[in-house]
Design a protein around this motif. Structure first.
Motif, PDB file in Angstrom:
ATOM      1  N   GLY B 205      -3.846   5.220 -10.060  1.00 45.84           N
ATOM      2  CA  GLY B 205      -3.453   3.832 -10.267  1.00 45.84           C
ATOM      3  C   GLY B 205      -2.388   3.704 -11.342  1.00 45.84           C
ATOM      4  N   PRO B 234      -3.576  -4.683 -17.265  1.00 45.89           N
ATOM      5  CA  PRO B 234      -3.441  -5.753 -16.269  1.00 45.89           C
ATOM      6  C   PRO B 234      -3.033  -5.226 -14.886  1.00 45.89           C
ATOM      7  N   TYR B 235      -2.227  -4.169 -14.867  1.00 43.15           N
ATOM      8  CA  TYR B 235      -1.805  -3.616 -13.583  1.00 43.15           C
ATOM      9  C   TYR B 235      -2.985  -3.053 -12.791  1.00 43.15           C
ATOM     10  N   VAL B 236      -3.885  -2.383 -13.495  1.00 43.57           N
ATOM     11  CA  VAL B 236      -4.967  -1.678 -12.796  1.00 43.57           C
ATOM     12  C   VAL B 236      -6.299  -2.419 -12.916  1.00 43.57           C
ATOM     13  N   ARG B 237      -6.237  -3.723 -13.191  1.00 47.00           N
ATOM     14  CA  ARG B 237      -7.476  -4.444 -13.433  1.00 47.00           C
ATOM     15  C   ARG B 237      -8.449  -4.356 -12.257  1.00 47.00           C
ATOM     16  N   THR B 238      -7.946  -4.533 -11.042  1.00 47.60           N
ATOM     17  CA  THR B 238      -8.863  -4.482  -9.893  1.00 47.60           C
ATOM     18  C   THR B 238      -9.480  -3.095  -9.747  1.00 47.60           C
ATOM     19  N   ILE B 239      -8.670  -2.065  -9.965  1.00 47.44           N
ATOM     20  CA  ILE B 239      -9.211  -0.705  -9.853  1.00 47.44           C
ATOM     21  C   ILE B 239     -10.336  -0.507 -10.866  1.00 47.44           C
ATOM     22  N   VAL B 242     -13.495  -2.334  -9.730  1.00 48.98           N
ATOM     23  CA  VAL B 242     -14.185  -1.640  -8.636  1.00 48.98           C
ATOM     24  C   VAL B 242     -14.875  -0.383  -9.158  1.00 48.98           C
ATOM     25  N   LEU B 243     -14.181   0.362 -10.007  1.00 52.42           N
ATOM     26  CA  LEU B 243     -14.786   1.582 -10.554  1.00 52.42           C
ATOM     27  C   LEU B 243     -16.048   1.266 -11.349  1.00 52.42           C
TER      28      LEU B 243
END
Lengths: 292, 319
Positions: B205, B234-239, B242-243
């Motif tokens: 990510g 902020p770029y990888v917030r969704t990742i 989920v993790l």
């Protein structure tokens, strides 16, 4: 390392910093590899080296031995190794075969057709994967027992199939969707029937996806422990993970050399297959997830 | 296989007309036929067991019922029994506490390793990856035995080294007998095995973030931590979310590691997590009804936890 080429332009401070990170990297590598190395090391050492106050960090030629493997595989005191391998292989391959065939057919329905209920089915598949198998052991035991399938490979495989199938469908669906429909349509313009176009054009392109999914199913079933614990209750019906566990239950001092040899034997197929498919493990979660 | 065999008249027609415009919209029987095997399997081996679990959780279901005695309906008795049982709450609290510690450690260490991998050259990055992959690929039971051996009471490496460096005699010190020691070792096993997935995913990510953005932040004077917190995160917030959710689910249902460690030498009563507790309540003591009630509570917790993951995946896959 490729840093030498670039290093000319870098300041000494920067180089020192890079060396520092390199050192951390080596440390991280050692921390992760150490337990695996320790398992291998112990498995090749004779008992007097394992049970001593000296620490042997390497099975040098003068002490190297395969006795632990011999003891793990052929000792009369424990559950037999041969049948355990056979049980694990049978259950694993039965699971793999059923999951691939059933899952593949389902994935075609879910990608090549649009019909009412498709979305519901997909959501259901996703939700089913979130039900912990640990919670299901009681009712599954009662059901499999009711069908008189306790202590049978068939009974165990049934439970494994139910556990692995949702994942198989989900993954295969992704692979099938990845092959553009246009390819099939082109084949149909050239005179193929829809089924013919699928088998001749799409199916060959799916081979890598089928292999990867099959290997995931293999690893899952091979490493499985809980359902086997519930369903395979006799020594001769044990799978390899149950067999490995018997080494820990011996009441007198544990024979760690043999345990480590057994742990190696269980791990070998799982590690090899895992390394083949590892590239596909983490990719899926990231695709499209970074906010652009 | 060939179209000629099934539809003799088709080829000339399909040459002249564009590829059978609406013929693909078949009767919905075909997809359902293709799904029938899956539905049968999942219905009988997942749907039915869930229903059976629910039914048993409202019955008095003990060993006698296994032998053939009719099961009596007892309403919510099983549920009130577990919810007023301090042992159940102890198990639940212990499981959740362990889960929180393991998830935090896994996420923090995994992210740090991902950031480290971003700074490394190709060669060193490969080295770290090889180490991570090896740990990741170990079967849970194998890794449990390894860590059990490292912390072994009599000849384990840890006791051996401690004896060497502290001058005191540590041989014979049992780490597993003390619940705190037990869970420390369990944390080692779980976190060691779980970091690789988090590290690889975070690395994948983070490396998708455009380099210019990070450079711009650096030129504006943002330090390493500020760049991570204000630009990368902020770029990888969704990742990350989920993790975290997946890790919570996985660490809450940890089973083989706990079970095998108890074999090696833990106090079962003081170290049960929820999965193992269900097993012992049902398979061990034959209280199938009570065990089913606990199992149902467990399923409910897991489904609640996974709502976010399911919804995000649905959105992602444009379902």
């Amino acid at each position: 390392m490729s840093t030498t080429r670039v290093a000319v332009r870098r300041s000494p401070a920067r180089r020192a910093k890079d060396a520092g990170w390199g050192l951390v990297a080596v440390l991280v590598f050692c921390l992760f590899v150490f337990p695996v190395y320790w398992m291998l090391n112990t498995s090749f050492l004779p008992n007097n080296r394992i049970r001593g106050e000296e620490i042997s960090f390497f099975p040098t030629p003068d002490v190297f031995t395969l006795d632990n493997y011999r003891s793990a595989m052929f000792s009369q005191e424990r559950a037999p190794f041969g049948p355990a391998v056979l049980n694990s292989l049978s259950a694993t391959f039965l699971t793999l075969l059923v999951c691939l065939v059933v899952g593949f057919v389902a994935s075609i329905a879910l990608t090549r057709f649009s019909f009412k209920g498709r979305r519901t089915f997909l959501v259901l598949i996703l939700v089913i994967q979130m039900i912990p198998g640990e919670a299901m052991i009681i009712s599954l035991f009662r059901i499999i027992d009711g069908w008189a399938l306790i202590n049978t490979i068939f009974g165990l495989s049934l439970v494994y199939v139910a556990g692995v199938l949702p994942f198989t469908i989900w993954t295969l669906r992704g692979f099938v969707a990845g092959v553009p429909k246009e390819l099939e349509q082109a084949a149909m313009i050239d005179g193929c029937s829809p089924a013919g176009a699928f088998w001749r054009v799409t199916f060959p392109l799916l081979a890598p996806g089928l292999v990867a999914t099959g290997i995931f199913a293999f690893i899952n079933a091979w490493n499985e422990f809980i359902m086997a614990l519930v369903i395979m209750q006799r020594p001769e019906t044990m799978t390899l993970t149950l067999w490995l566990r018997t080494f820990l239950m011996v009441t007198q001092a544990t024979n760690w050399g043999a345990v480590m040899a057994a742990a190696v034997l269980v791990a070998i197929p799982a590690v090899i297959f895992f390394l083949i498919v590892q590239g596909r493990m983490s990719g899926g979660l990231v695709a499209g997830a970074v906010k652009g | 296989m060939s179209s000629l065999a099934t539809e003799p008249a088709a080829p000339p027609a399909s040459v002249s007309s564009p590829p059978r415009p609406r013929r693909r919209r078949r009767l919905p029987t075909v997809p359902w036929l293709l799904l029938s095997a899956s539905i049968l399997i999942l219905g009988v081996l997942t749907g039915y067991p869930v229903v059976r679990m629910l039914v048993m959780s409202f019955q008095e279901y003990e060993r006698a019922q296994v032998m053939g005695m009719p099961a009596e309906w007892v309403g919510f008795d099983n549920y009130t029994a577990i919810l007023t049982d301090s042992a159940f709450w102890a198990v639940l609290g212990r499981s959740i506490l362990f889960m929180l510690v393991a998830v935090v450690l896994t996420m923090v260490l995994g992210t740090l390793i991902a950031l480290l991998m971003m700074r490394l050259g190709k060669g060193l990055r490969l080295l770290v990856s090889v180490g991570l992959l090896l740990a990741w690929s170990m079967p849970p039971l194998s890794s449990t035995t390894i860590w059990g051996w490292i912390f072994d009471t009599q000849y384990g490496l840890v006791n051996n080294l401690l004896t060497r460096f502290t001058g005191e005699r540590w041989f014979g010190h049992s780490w597993l007998l003390d619940p705190l020691g037990f869970f420390t070792i369990l944390t080692f096993i779980i976190v060691w095995g779980a970091i690789p997935f988090v590290a690889f995913t975070m690395y994948a990510g983070l490396s998708q973030i455009p380099g210019e953005v990070l450079e711009a932040a650096q030129l504006d004077g943002a330090g390493a931590f500020a760049r991570f917190r204000l630009v990368m995160l902020p770029y990888v917030r969704t990742i990350v979310t989920v993790l975290v959710v997946l890790s919570m689910i996985w660490d809450l249902k940890v089973f083989p590691q706990v079970y095998a460690l108890q074999d090696i030498g833990g106090d079962r009563q003081k170290t049960n997590t929820i999965g193992v507790y269900i097993y012992q309540m049902g398979m061990g003591q034959g209280h199938f009804g009570t065990a089913s009630a606990i199992a149902f509570v467990f399923v409910a917790i897991m489904l609640l936890l996974s709502i976010y993951y399911v919804r995000r995946t649905m959105k992602e896959e444009e379902l």
